[in-house]
Design an enzyme around this catalytic site. Sequence first.
Site, PDB file in Angstrom:
ATOM      1  N   SER B 150       0.837  -1.197   0.000  1.00 38.46           N
ATOM      2  CA  SER B 150       0.000   0.000   0.000  1.00 38.46           C
ATOM      3  C   SER B 150       0.878   1.256   0.000  1.00 38.46           C
ATOM      4  CB  SER B 150      -0.936  -0.053   1.216  1.00 38.46           C
ATOM      5  OG  SER B 150      -1.954   0.900   1.114  1.00 38.46           O
ATOM      6  N   ARG B 219     -11.983   6.425   9.694  1.00 41.27           N
ATOM      7  CA  ARG B 219     -11.452   5.065   9.745  1.00 41.27           C
ATOM      8  C   ARG B 219     -12.440   4.050   9.188  1.00 41.27           C
ATOM      9  NH1 ARG B 219      -6.924   2.095   9.359  1.00 41.27           N
ATOM     10  NH2 ARG B 219      -6.958   0.275  10.693  1.00 41.27           N
ATOM     11  N   ASP B 316      -8.502  -6.633  -4.733  1.00 42.43           N
ATOM     12  CA  ASP B 316      -8.142  -5.312  -4.208  1.00 42.43           C
ATOM     13  C   ASP B 316      -8.731  -4.252  -5.137  1.00 42.43           C
ATOM     14  OD1 ASP B 316      -6.956  -2.973  -3.315  1.00 42.43           O
ATOM     15  OD2 ASP B 316      -4.919  -3.785  -3.277  1.00 42.43           O
ATOM     16  N   HIS B 349      -7.928  -5.199  -0.341  1.00 47.68           N
ATOM     17  CA  HIS B 349      -6.653  -4.518  -0.148  1.00 47.68           C
ATOM     18  C   HIS B 349      -5.902  -5.065   1.074  1.00 47.68           C
ATOM     19  CE1 HIS B 349      -3.721  -1.375  -0.565  1.00 47.68           C
ATOM     20  NE2 HIS B 349      -3.996  -0.876   0.624  1.00 47.68           N
ATOM     21  N   ASP B 350      -6.642  -5.451   2.086  1.00 51.37           N
ATOM     22  CA  ASP B 350      -6.038  -6.011   3.301  1.00 51.37           C
ATOM     23  C   ASP B 350      -5.241  -7.287   3.044  1.00 51.37           C
ATOM     24  OD1 ASP B 350      -6.425  -4.307   5.361  1.00 51.37           O
ATOM     25  OD2 ASP B 350      -8.183  -5.308   6.192  1.00 51.37           O
TER      26      ASP B 350
END
EC number: 2.3.1.31
Lengths: 377, 377
Positions: B150, B219, B316, B349-350
Site C-alpha cells: 500500500s 477510519r 483489491d 486490499h487487506d
Amino acid sequence: MLVKEQFFSFASKEEPFRLRCGKNLNEVQVCYESYGELNAEKSNAILICHALTGSAHVAGRHSEDDRKPGWWDEMVGPGKSFDTNKYFIVCSNILSSCYGTTGPQSTSPETGESYNLDFPMTTIYDMVNVQNELMKHLDVEKWLAVAGGSLGGMQALQWAVTYPEKVHSCIPIATAAQCSPLSIGFNWVGRESIIKDENFDDGNYPKGTQPEKGLSIARMIAHMTYLSDVSMQNKFGRKLQEMDDVNYEFTHNFQVESYLNYQGRQFVNRFDANSYLYITRAMDYFNLAEEGEDKSLAQALAKSLCQFCIISFSSDWLFPPYQSVEIVNALAENHRTATYCNIKSDAGHDAFLLEVDVLAPIIGNFLEQQLESCSNA
Amino acid sequence: MLVKEQFFSFASKEEPFRLRCGKNLNEVQVCYESYGELNAEKSNAILICHALTGSAHVAGRHSEDDRKPGWWDEMVGPGKSFDTNKYFIVCSNILSSCYGTTGPQSTSPETGESYNLDFPMTTIYDMVNVQNELMKHLDVEKWLAVAGGSLGGMQALQWAVTYPEKVHSCIPIATAAQCSPLSIGFNWVGRESIIKDENFDDGNYPKGTQPEKGLSIARMIAHMTYLSDVSMQNKFGRKLQEMDDVNYEFTHNFQVESYLNYQGRQFVNRFDANSYLYITRAMDYFNLAEEGEDKSLAQALAKSLCQFCIISFSSDWLFPPYQSVEIVNALAENHRTATYCNIKSDAGHDAFLLEVDVLAPIIGNFLEQQLESCSNA
C-alpha cells in the site's frame, strides 16, 4: 410536458396503516405524479419506483420556466421508452421520504409536531403497501409493469412477490434481492456521520436547519459508491482545480475533491437528514428471500407470476451484476425464464440514470411486448 | 523475538531538512527498529516500509508479556521470508506519523509547542529522504531490497527512482505508481469528516483528546475500502448482532455494523487525527510519473536500476491489479523485466497483511535470489 404533483391521503386512528415493524401510522399522505391516460381496459398502467433520494417527479416540468425536468425525463414522455402516449405512468414519492409523502418530518396527528425519530421504522414492504393504496385510489387493478433502479428495483421486486396478481411484469434495474454487507456498511457509516453531527440533536434539529456536516459527509460517501474506478479516472483523473500545481493544503486541490464537496453541499439543500436515515435503513433491511417460506430467494420468487426484465451494469460495484444473476437463477429454479441484460458500462451504479441510450430500447421493447401479451390475454 | 524501538535524530537550524513543498524541518527524529545483523559486506540490509497507519514495529514483541507482535510478524523473523538469520531488516516510522517519528504532534523547536497544522505538508518523497538519512546513520550503502504494501509500496517505488544506486531490488505490494481519483476521493471524505468535527479546532485539539467522531468515521470509510464485497459476504453476510431478528432501530443490528464501529473506536485510541490528515494527503500527492522528465511513468522508471517483484491481489479494488500491471508495462517500455504476481484472493486490499501463506514463498524466494545475485556481483 407539464406535470403537477398530486396528493392522496389514507388511514385514520380507526383504520390505521399497519407497518411491518408492528407500529401504525394514523395518517398517510402520498405525493404522486401521473403521465398519460389510463385506457378503458385499464391495461396500460405502469408504476415507476424511485431510488433513495428521488421523488415522484420522474419526468416533465412543473412550469414552463422550470430549470430542470424530472429525474428520468429521458426515459419517460411522448414517444420515449415509457411512452406517455401509450401508457399511464405513475410515480409516487416513497414512504419516509421528504418530497411530499409522509415521513419523519411530517406532523404527527397525535402530537401535532414533527415525528422526527419518533417516526416508526419503515421497510420496502411498507413502501409498496403505500403504493398499493395509491393503486386502489387510481382505480388500477394490475400494473402492466413495475420498474425501478436501485432502491426502486427493490420495490419492483417486492411488488412482484407481495402482490403477484397485481403485477404483469417487473423491471428491476441495478438492484439486488437483498442488501449486501458492503451496502449495509456504507449506509452505516453515512448514518453514523449524520447521527454524530452536533447539530443532529437526536433528530430534533430545528425546521430549516440540517446536521449539515454529517449529511454532506454521508452524501459524499454514498456518491463515491455510485461511481466507478474507471468513470472517475475518465472524469477526473488527477486533474487539479484551477491551479497549475498542488498547493500543499488540505483544501481541495483535485477536481474530484471539489466535485464531492459540491455534491455534499447540494444534497444538504435538498434532502432531509432524518429521511436519509429511515430510507437507508429500509434498504439495509431488504431481503426478498425472507418472503419465502424456507427463506430462500427461489421460494420467495415462486410466489411471483409476472414476466421479468432484469438489468445490471458491468461496472456497478454497489449492486454488482452477480446480484442480478442471483435473481435470474432463483427464477430458473422455479422453471421460469427472465429477460436479463448486463449492460457494459463504465458509469458504475449511476449507470441506471446515465446509460439511457442503451436502456431505452431494451425497456421500450419489453414494455411493448407486455402490452401486446396483456391485450391478447 | 524481543525488539526495541530505537531513535535517531538529524537536521538543525543550520542544516535543515528540506521538504518537497519548499519548507524546512529543523529537527527530525526517526523511530525505527532493526532485526538481524548487517553482514561484513553490508549486502544483506532490507528496508520494510509500513502502510498508512503502521509503525516501525514490524515484528517481534517489545516485552515478554507484549500482547501482540509487530504488524507483519508472520513475514519477518528467524526462518521466515524476511529471514532475520540472513538479513538485516530495518523498519522506520514514516515522517508525519505518530509512532515516534517527527509529525504534526511533535514539538516545534521554534515555538516549543506542537506543530499541529503548522507542520509542513510532507510527501512520499520526503518520507524516503528521511529513510535515506537513517540509512546513512546505519552505515548501509545499498538496500538488498525495499519492500512495502500500500503506502509502503509507494515508498518502495519512490526509493527505486529517487536513489537508484542504493536499491538492489524493490518489492511493491498492493500499490500503485499514482494515487487514483477513487483513492483521493475516499481520502478526501475521511479528512473532511475529521476537519469538520467540532472538536478538531483547526488541529489544535488538546493533547490526550481527539476529534473522535470525525476520526472514527474516517477510519470506517477507509476500512470499507480495505475489504472486498466477497470478503464481507463471507465474514458478515447479513448476520445479526446478538439478536434473532432486526430490532428496527438505528443502533447496530448487523454484525458488519458492530465490526465497523469497533474499528472506528479502536482507531481513535491509537492514531492521531492530524497525522491521518498529513499521511493521506501525502498519498494523494503521490504520482511517480512526475519524477520522469516527460512526466511519463516509463521515463520515471527508466531512472531505476533494480530488480522488481510486483505483487497485487485480485479483489483489491482500492489499488486494483491493473495499477500494478501499469508498472510492469512501464518497465517493459524500458526493455526491463519484472517478477509480477497477481494473487487470487478474496481479502481485498487487506490481503497484503492477510495472505501471508501465499506471499511468504514468493517474497522469500525473490529475496534469496537477490542475495545470491548480490554476492556474485
